[in-house]
Design a protein around this motif. Structure first.
Motif, PDB file in Angstrom:
ATOM      1  N   PHE A  26      45.911 -62.747 -31.729  1.00 23.44           N
ATOM      2  CA  PHE A  26      45.481 -62.378 -33.084  1.00 23.44           C
ATOM      3  C   PHE A  26      44.823 -63.590 -33.724  1.00 23.44           C
ATOM      4  CE2 PHE A  26      46.060 -62.701 -37.630  1.00 23.44           C
ATOM      5  CZ  PHE A  26      45.548 -61.494 -38.086  1.00 23.44           C
ATOM      6  N   GLU A  27      43.732 -63.346 -34.454  1.00 26.75           N
ATOM      7  CA  GLU A  27      43.091 -64.441 -35.177  1.00 26.75           C
ATOM      8  C   GLU A  27      42.376 -63.877 -36.402  1.00 26.75           C
ATOM      9  OE1 GLU A  27      42.087 -68.404 -36.021  1.00 26.75           O
ATOM     10  OE2 GLU A  27      43.551 -67.517 -34.655  1.00 26.75           O
ATOM     11  N   SER A  28      42.320 -64.670 -37.472  1.00 31.30           N
ATOM     12  CA  SER A  28      41.621 -64.268 -38.685  1.00 31.30           C
ATOM     13  C   SER A  28      40.129 -64.109 -38.419  1.00 31.30           C
ATOM     14  CB  SER A  28      41.832 -65.309 -39.788  1.00 31.30           C
ATOM     15  OG  SER A  28      40.978 -65.058 -40.890  1.00 31.30           O
ATOM     16  N   LYS A  29      39.494 -63.173 -39.114  1.00 35.92           N
ATOM     17  CA  LYS A  29      38.062 -62.937 -38.956  1.00 35.92           C
ATOM     18  C   LYS A  29      37.226 -63.982 -39.673  1.00 35.92           C
ATOM     19  CE  LYS A  29      38.084 -58.845 -40.739  1.00 35.92           C
ATOM     20  NZ  LYS A  29      37.584 -57.538 -41.208  1.00 35.92           N
ATOM     21  N   TYR A  30      37.870 -64.772 -40.542  1.00 34.05           N
ATOM     22  CA  TYR A  30      37.117 -65.664 -41.415  1.00 34.05           C
ATOM     23  C   TYR A  30      37.314 -67.117 -41.014  1.00 34.05           C
ATOM     24  CZ  TYR A  30      37.765 -61.327 -43.984  1.00 34.05           C
ATOM     25  OH  TYR A  30      37.829 -60.008 -44.331  1.00 34.05           O
ATOM     26  N   THR A  31      36.237 -67.893 -41.068  1.00 30.53           N
ATOM     27  CA  THR A  31      36.360 -69.318 -40.781  1.00 30.53           C
ATOM     28  C   THR A  31      37.103 -70.006 -41.908  1.00 30.53           C
ATOM     29  OG1 THR A  31      34.187 -69.684 -41.770  1.00 30.53           O
ATOM     30  CG2 THR A  31      34.278 -69.434 -39.387  1.00 30.53           C
ATOM     31  N   ARG A  32      37.785 -71.069 -41.617  1.00 28.55           N
ATOM     32  CA  ARG A  32      38.688 -71.701 -42.569  1.00 28.55           C
ATOM     33  C   ARG A  32      38.064 -72.173 -43.886  1.00 28.55           C
ATOM     34  NH1 ARG A  32      41.028 -71.999 -37.802  1.00 28.55           N
ATOM     35  NH2 ARG A  32      43.279 -71.766 -37.704  1.00 28.55           N
ATOM     36  N   PRO A  33      36.824 -72.668 -43.905  1.00 26.27           N
ATOM     37  CA  PRO A  33      36.285 -73.122 -45.186  1.00 26.27           C
ATOM     38  C   PRO A  33      36.017 -72.013 -46.187  1.00 26.27           C
ATOM     39  CG  PRO A  33      35.108 -74.115 -43.341  1.00 26.27           C
ATOM     40  CD  PRO A  33      35.956 -73.022 -42.786  1.00 26.27           C
ATOM     41  N   LEU A  34      35.959 -70.756 -45.735  1.00 31.64           N
ATOM     42  CA  LEU A  34      35.626 -69.672 -46.648  1.00 31.64           C
ATOM     43  C   LEU A  34      36.756 -69.415 -47.638  1.00 31.64           C
ATOM     44  CD1 LEU A  34      33.935 -67.109 -44.254  1.00 31.64           C
ATOM     45  CD2 LEU A  34      32.826 -68.502 -45.976  1.00 31.64           C
ATOM     46  N   PHE A  35      36.373 -69.067 -48.864  1.00 35.84           N
ATOM     47  CA  PHE A  35      37.354 -68.796 -49.904  1.00 35.84           C
ATOM     48  C   PHE A  35      38.286 -67.660 -49.518  1.00 35.84           C
ATOM     49  CE2 PHE A  35      34.237 -65.555 -50.711  1.00 35.84           C
ATOM     50  CZ  PHE A  35      34.944 -64.494 -51.261  1.00 35.84           C
ATOM     51  N   SER A  36      37.783 -66.716 -48.714  1.00 38.55           N
ATOM     52  CA  SER A  36      38.585 -65.552 -48.349  1.00 38.55           C
ATOM     53  C   SER A  36      39.826 -65.919 -47.559  1.00 38.55           C
ATOM     54  CB  SER A  36      37.734 -64.569 -47.542  1.00 38.55           C
ATOM     55  OG  SER A  36      37.144 -65.208 -46.436  1.00 38.55           O
ATOM     56  N   LYS A  37      39.830 -67.089 -46.910  1.00 36.73           N
ATOM     57  CA  LYS A  37      41.000 -67.526 -46.163  1.00 36.73           C
ATOM     58  C   LYS A  37      42.183 -67.814 -47.082  1.00 36.73           C
ATOM     59  CE  LYS A  37      41.578 -68.960 -42.438  1.00 36.73           C
ATOM     60  NZ  LYS A  37      42.258 -68.412 -41.236  1.00 36.73           N
ATOM     61  N   HIS A  38      41.924 -67.949 -48.376  1.00 39.14           N
ATOM     62  CA  HIS A  38      42.982 -68.339 -49.308  1.00 39.14           C
ATOM     63  C   HIS A  38      43.424 -67.199 -50.224  1.00 39.14           C
ATOM     64  CE1 HIS A  38      42.199 -72.425 -47.962  1.00 39.14           C
ATOM     65  NE2 HIS A  38      40.922 -72.225 -48.201  1.00 39.14           N
ATOM     66  N   LEU A  39      42.823 -66.022 -50.065  1.00 40.90           N
ATOM     67  CA  LEU A  39      43.218 -64.881 -50.879  1.00 40.90           C
ATOM     68  C   LEU A  39      44.460 -64.224 -50.282  1.00 40.90           C
ATOM     69  CD1 LEU A  39      39.727 -63.309 -51.619  1.00 40.90           C
ATOM     70  CD2 LEU A  39      41.081 -64.819 -53.082  1.00 40.90           C
ATOM     71  N   PRO A  40      45.373 -63.705 -51.110  1.00 44.27           N
ATOM     72  CA  PRO A  40      46.690 -63.244 -50.652  1.00 44.27           C
ATOM     73  C   PRO A  40      46.684 -62.261 -49.493  1.00 44.27           C
ATOM     74  CG  PRO A  40      46.610 -63.324 -53.042  1.00 44.27           C
ATOM     75  CD  PRO A  40      45.222 -63.612 -52.569  1.00 44.27           C
ATOM     76  N   ARG A  88      33.105 -63.511 -38.921  1.00 46.25           N
ATOM     77  CA  ARG A  88      32.413 -64.320 -37.911  1.00 46.25           C
ATOM     78  C   ARG A  88      33.136 -64.436 -36.575  1.00 46.25           C
ATOM     79  NH1 ARG A  88      29.852 -69.573 -41.016  1.00 46.25           N
ATOM     80  NH2 ARG A  88      29.077 -68.491 -42.870  1.00 46.25           N
ATOM     81  N   LEU A  89      34.336 -63.934 -36.494  1.00 48.90           N
ATOM     82  CA  LEU A  89      35.155 -64.186 -35.311  1.00 48.90           C
ATOM     83  C   LEU A  89      34.595 -63.534 -34.048  1.00 48.90           C
ATOM     84  CD1 LEU A  89      37.822 -65.227 -33.990  1.00 48.90           C
ATOM     85  CD2 LEU A  89      38.848 -63.038 -34.671  1.00 48.90           C
ATOM     86  N   VAL A  90      34.590 -64.305 -32.957  1.00 51.76           N
ATOM     87  CA  VAL A  90      34.334 -63.799 -31.612  1.00 51.76           C
ATOM     88  C   VAL A  90      35.551 -64.154 -30.766  1.00 51.76           C
ATOM     89  CG1 VAL A  90      32.834 -63.823 -29.587  1.00 51.76           C
ATOM     90  CG2 VAL A  90      31.866 -64.277 -31.859  1.00 51.76           C
ATOM     91  N   MET A  91      36.254 -63.163 -30.263  1.00 49.47           N
ATOM     92  CA  MET A  91      37.369 -63.406 -29.357  1.00 49.47           C
ATOM     93  C   MET A  91      36.851 -63.305 -27.926  1.00 49.47           C
ATOM     94  SD  MET A  91      40.480 -61.285 -31.182  1.00 49.47           S
ATOM     95  CE  MET A  91      41.789 -62.219 -30.413  1.00 49.47           C
TER      96      MET A  91
END
Length: 251
Positions: free
Chosen positions: A85-99, A128-131
């Motif tokens: 499992f991995e987040s779809k968003y790269t870490r610098p994006l603001f969306s990584k910090h939304l609840p 942006r995620l590519v697994m």
């Protein structure tokens, strides 16, 4: 006799359900609701298919709506599969910090284990995620492409580079958001020699009255497709793809 494998691809909408009630009392209200009941039904459905490989798009990794439970881990426990499992968003994006948003990702499950994996990110787009997952038989790329046409085309060009570096047969699967269906993918398919398992161009979205072919399982010529089904299961806003395949060198 060649060994057959079953691959289930499903955009599960985080287990939040579908239908008109999803948008009551206001649009997209369903995204904040508890997922227990809907994801339980999704789990039962996938378990009944006895898959060897599962690619899940829009998976909750443990937000409040899933009561802190990673849906991929929960399903893997039921199936007896290995999972990623991995987040779809790269870490610098603001969306990584939304609840809730920061727990949103994609997942890959395999009955026979996973040899290696890479979590890569496209240069453009929000999702942006590519697994990249290596199995005994093939390499699978699981993606959820951008809604914006220009971003999707750039993402497909980046995928093309990744595919050309592979020595094993390749499967590229996911929600491509290709509103023109396979026509939009034609240059990518020609450049990579991949083919769509969905030769009947069965539509996958929306699940209530499917009008668009957004979800794809693309494969190398070395992979033989025995069956492709898109059952009318309304557990999400997308329909699942069930693909039975084998490898030519095993035939």
């Amino acid at each position: 006799m060649s060994k057959k494998y079953r691959f289930v691809l499903y955009n599960i909408r985080y287990g939040t359900g579908s239908g008109w009630r999803f948008h009551t009392p206001f649009p997209y209200r369903g995204y904040t609701r508890r997922t227990d009941r809907h994801f339980g039904s999704i789990t039962d459905f996938i378990e009944s298919l006895d898959p060897d490989i599962v690619g899940l798009i829009e998976v909750d990794g443990g937000s409040r709506r899933s009561r802190g439970v990673n849906q991929a881990s929960q399903l893997a426990g039921v199936l007896g599969h290995s999972f990623l499992f991995e987040s779809k968003y790269t870490r610098p994006l603001f969306s990584k910090h939304l609840p809730i948003v920061r727990w949103q990702g994609n997942a890959f499950l395999s009955k026979n284990g996973i040899l290696s994996q890479k979590f890569l990110y496209f240069d453009q787009g929000v999702k942006r995620l590519v697994m990249e997952v290596e199995l005994d038989t093939c390499v699978v790329f699981l993606v959820h492409l951008s809604i914006k046409y220009a971003h999707r085309q750039n993402q497909l060009r980046e995928l093309q580079v990744l595919i050309h570096g592979q020595k094993k047969p390749v499967i590229v699967a996911g929600d491509f958001n290709s509103f023109l269906g396979q026509r939009e993918l034609a240059p990518f398919l020609e450049a990579t020699s991949l083919k769509s398992a969905n030769t009947g161009r069965l539509r996958t979205f929306p699940s209530r009255v499917p009008r668009m072919e957004l979800d794809f399982i693309l494969h190398s010529p070395e992979i033989i497709i025995h069956d492709l089904d898109v059952p009318r299961v309304r557990l999400s806003d997308h329909l699942p793809l069930i693909c039975d395949f084998s490898l030519k060198d095993q035939a």
